[in-house]
Scaffold this active site. Structure first.
Site, PDB file in Angstrom:
ATOM      1  N   ASP A  26       0.849  -1.189   0.000  1.00 28.25           N
ATOM      2  CA  ASP A  26       0.000   0.000   0.000  1.00 28.25           C
ATOM      3  C   ASP A  26       0.889   1.245   0.000  1.00 28.25           C
ATOM      4  O   ASP A  26       1.961   1.232  -0.612  1.00 28.25           O
ATOM      5  CB  ASP A  26      -0.940  -0.022   1.208  1.00 28.25           C
ATOM      6  CG  ASP A  26      -2.263   0.670   0.938  1.00 28.25           C
ATOM      7  OD1 ASP A  26      -2.229   1.850   0.538  1.00 28.25           O
ATOM      8  OD2 ASP A  26      -3.324   0.057   1.114  1.00 28.25           O
ATOM      9  N   HIS A  92      -3.655   5.890   3.599  1.00 31.69           N
ATOM     10  CA  HIS A  92      -4.316   4.687   3.110  1.00 31.69           C
ATOM     11  C   HIS A  92      -3.637   3.418   3.610  1.00 31.69           C
ATOM     12  O   HIS A  92      -4.287   2.473   4.085  1.00 31.69           O
ATOM     13  CB  HIS A  92      -4.338   4.723   1.579  1.00 31.69           C
ATOM     14  CG  HIS A  92      -5.255   3.740   0.932  1.00 31.69           C
ATOM     15  ND1 HIS A  92      -4.852   2.483   0.571  1.00 31.69           N
ATOM     16  CD2 HIS A  92      -6.561   3.836   0.562  1.00 31.69           C
ATOM     17  CE1 HIS A  92      -5.863   1.831  -0.011  1.00 31.69           C
ATOM     18  NE2 HIS A  92      -6.910   2.641  -0.025  1.00 31.69           N
ATOM     19  N   SER A 479     -10.717  -1.407  -0.538  1.00 30.66           N
ATOM     20  CA  SER A 479      -9.422  -1.332   0.140  1.00 30.66           C
ATOM     21  C   SER A 479      -9.562  -1.666   1.616  1.00 30.66           C
ATOM     22  O   SER A 479      -8.622  -2.165   2.242  1.00 30.66           O
ATOM     23  CB  SER A 479      -8.823   0.072   0.007  1.00 30.66           C
ATOM     24  OG  SER A 479      -8.371   0.306  -1.294  1.00 30.66           O
TER      25      SER A 479
END
Length: 688
Positions: A26, A92, A479
């Site tokens: 990520d 994220h 996600s």
């Protein structure tokens, strides 16, 4: 229940994922997050070969690497502050990694007032975690870009380092790859699975369009996103007194005030918002600026105004409709609640536009495309988010009243929401356009309004005007659903260390549920019945997955023969492994997959073969079939007896299109093996 974990749960039996290593590809990691504290953890497993590049080692976060050569080859050098570190400057990666394996973090409730007490924690809170930074935020937009070369390098590094589970909250659109050989996640994950490492990946966020599902390789666990039974919603009341009176009476809710719009003289409307407004908490930004997070005063009513009616002289009606920065006239907006339409700009930016113009609050209304899909946002002013249909009611109320007034009250957590789960509109859907013989997605898991750790390296929303820092944050997407399943995979690795990646996938898929908490079929946000193209085998059920009864085990040779069967040439197959195809490989529908898909039944019949392995006590299973509409299904044999563990049996399914009622498109059914204790369910998907 009451802070206690029952002894028979997967969490307890798996020791909360102790010492299983989860690698997350990520945008990096924020090492100081409470979710990665290592108190009480023993030495790092001796087999681990990973390192923390330019960061300090610890016993929870045992690996952190960064890969940017692919990104720089495409877009030029990164800025020096972010290019030489696995630190997360976008949030994220920290969020997804903590969902998969974050430790218990009690302070989350203090920073996120809607948490309702308790702790933020990952699916496998005692697992070791490693971050592989392969995605980088763009300087102007803040959006993440992940180059194929960096993703592949990250996967191969995680394999060499000794990861047990690889979690990938990224995907490539199926329109961008012609075959699995063109998909770096498929190629890299094949190497991982060959080494006994399970790979979990996101289905993508291109829903509700059909045929948008990504990460279609059969050796990958592909995860869709659904909403859970926790919500930030308001009550439908007819006046303020009634709303205040009913605030504490919603089943399972906390004692905080609810989010709602009170329409005086009109119908009250249910809204949704993140409860960041808390009278006893002031947030200080890194620059020393103080943010008051108080909500609008109770008992005070504010005028409503449509953003189009609040247009500034130099702005177009379209710009004002979407509340673009600078499009609202301060004299028209000051002290009012502005109704803005979703689309054309970021949600938080709309709130900033209202705030800069002097507005007291904002109502965000969905456009026709986003419909009833509500998401909790971290607004910069008191605000709420309502559906398209409710937005039409609100605008009608404003237009039909000389003085439309109301208020927005702070949000309230609701638990035990019904129906739940509900499929998220954004979740990418089947059919699988790359390998239509394989149903994708495989499974669905929570992916809407997920509370998890976040970077403190940038403002929470990534915009220059928003300097707030939140150590925990709320995000939505596949996600977020992907690492939920990654955590479950880590737990299953501890309970069943001898299971292959395909065995774990099978256990997760065949024990999933397709009913919501009302006992009805899972639905989408418009409450229409969802299908396996939305949720795959169903919503993940972790406790059942540790004792599935039977599994569909698949090995590397099976996967290679599948590639041969779908017509890949020697050069394409060599991307995965050098392999000579047999002269007569099994049909692609015969891959020993936990779901059954026939993309071209035609007017005749087809026989599909499967092989099941007993992983429970000796037992006899009976076949139960729910035939797809217009198709007859025959299972041979209908009864299978297993006398020992790891015993395997083969069976066949004959599918034949009915002459009088032929199917016109896709039809859905299921095959379930039942022994009085276990339900081993496989979806059946057929197209004529």
């Amino acid at each position: 229940m009451n802070g206690l974990v029952p002894k028979q749960t997967l969490w307890t039996k798996a020791r909360f994922g102790e010492d299983v290593i989860i690698a997350n590809l990520d945008s990096g990691v924020w090492p100081e997050s409470e979710s990665f504290r290592d108190e009480g953890m023993g030495p790092i497993p001796t087999a681990w070969k990973g390192i923390c590049q330019n960061e300090h080692d610890q016993r929870k976060l045992i690996g952190a690497r960064y890969f940017h050569k692919g990104r720089e080859a495409i877009a030029g050098p990164l800025n020096s502050t972010s290019s030489n570190s696995p630190r997360d400057t976008g949030g994220h990666g920290t969020h997804t990694l903590s969902i998969a394996g974050g430790a218990f973090a009690p302070s989350a409730a203090a920073f996120i007032s809607f948490a309702g007490g308790g702790s933020a924690k990952g699916g496998a809170p005692r697992a070791r975690v490693a971050a592989y930074k392969v995605c980088w935020p763009e300087a102007e937009s803040g959006l993440l870009t992940c180059s194929s070369a960096d993703i592949l390098a990250g996967i191969l590094s995680a394999v060499r380092d000794g990861a047990d589970v690889i979690s990938i909250s990224a995907s490539t659109s199926p329109t961008e790859v012609a075959s699995l050989a063109d998909d770096v996640i498929a190629v890299g994950s094949f190497r991982a699975v060959k080494n006994g490492i399970a790979v979990v990946a996101s289905a993508g966020n291109l829903g509700p369009m059909a045929g948008t599902v990504a990460n279609n390789a059969p050796w990958v666990i592909t995860v869709a996103a659904s909403a859970m039974d926790r919500d930030w919603a308001s009550y439908v009341c007819f006046n303020e007194d009634q709303c205040l009176k009913n605030m504490g009476k919603t089943h399972g809710s906390t004692t905080k005030p609810s989010t709602l719009i009170v329409l005086v003289g009109g119908e009250n409307i249910k809204g949704s918002n993140v409860a960041q407004y808390k009278s006893d908490w002031t947030l200080i930004s890194p620059k020393g600026k103080s943010y008051s997070l108080d909500s609008l005063p109770k008992g005070k009513l504010y005028p409503f105004i449509s953003s189009k009616e609040a247009k500034s002289a130099n702005a177009s009606s379209e710009q004002a409709k979407y509340c673009m920065v600078g499009s609202l006239h301060p004299k028209k907006v000051k002290g009012k609640i502005v109704v803005c339409t979703r689309g054309n700009s970021a949600v938080v930016e709309k709130g900033e536009a209202v705030k800069l113009a002097g507005g007291a609050g904002m109502v965000l209304v969905n456009n026709a495309t986003t419909g009833d899909d509500l998401t909790a946002f971290f607004h910069v002013l008191p605000a709420t988010h309502i559906s398209y249909s409710d937005g039409l009611k609100l605008l009608s109320y404003i237009q039909s009243n000389e003085l439309p007034v109301g208020c927005i009250l702070p949000p309230k957590v609701e638990l035990h929401k019904r129906p739940s789960p509900v499929m998220a509109d954004f979740s990418s859907q089947g059919p699988n356009k790359i390998t239509p013989e394989i149903l994708k997605p495989d499974i669905t898991a929570p992916g809407v309004n997920i509370v998890a750790a976040f970077t403190e390296g940038v403002g929470s929303t990534g915009y220059d005007f928003d300097m707030r820092r939140f150590p925990f944050y709320v995000q939505s997407g596949t996600s977020m659903s992907c690492p939920h399943v990654s955590g479950i995979v880590a737990l299953l690795k501890n309970v069943h260390p001898d299971w292959s990646p395909s065995a774990i996938k099978s256990a997760i898929m065949t024990t999933a549920r397709v009913q919501d908490n009302k006992g009805e079929s899972i639905k989408n946000t418009s409450l229409a019945k969802a299908t396996p193209f939305n949720y795959g085998s169903g919503h993940v059920w972790p406790n059942r997955a540790m004792d599935p009864g039977l599994i569909y085990d698949t090995n590397i040779t099976d996967y290679l023969n599948f590639l041969c069967a779908i017509g890949y040439n020697s050069s394409q197959i060599a991307v995965f492994e050098f392999y000579s195809c047999p002269s007569n490989p099994p049909a692609p529908e015969d891959l020993n997959y936990p779901s059954i898909t026939v993309p071209n039944l035609g007017s005749g019949s087809i026989t599909v073969t499967r092989r099941v392995k007993n992983v429970g006590a000796p037992s006899t299973y009976m076949a139960r079939v729910r035939s797809p509409k217009g198709v007859s299904v025959l299972v041979d044999p209908e009864r299978i007896t297993f006398e020992k563990i790891d015993e395997e049996k083969v069976f066949q399914i004959v599918l034949r299109q009915k002459v009088r009622k032929p199917i016109k498109d896709y039809a859905f059914g299921s095959l379930t093996w039942y022994d009085g204790k276990h339900l081993v369910r496989s979806p059946i998907v057929v197209k004529s």
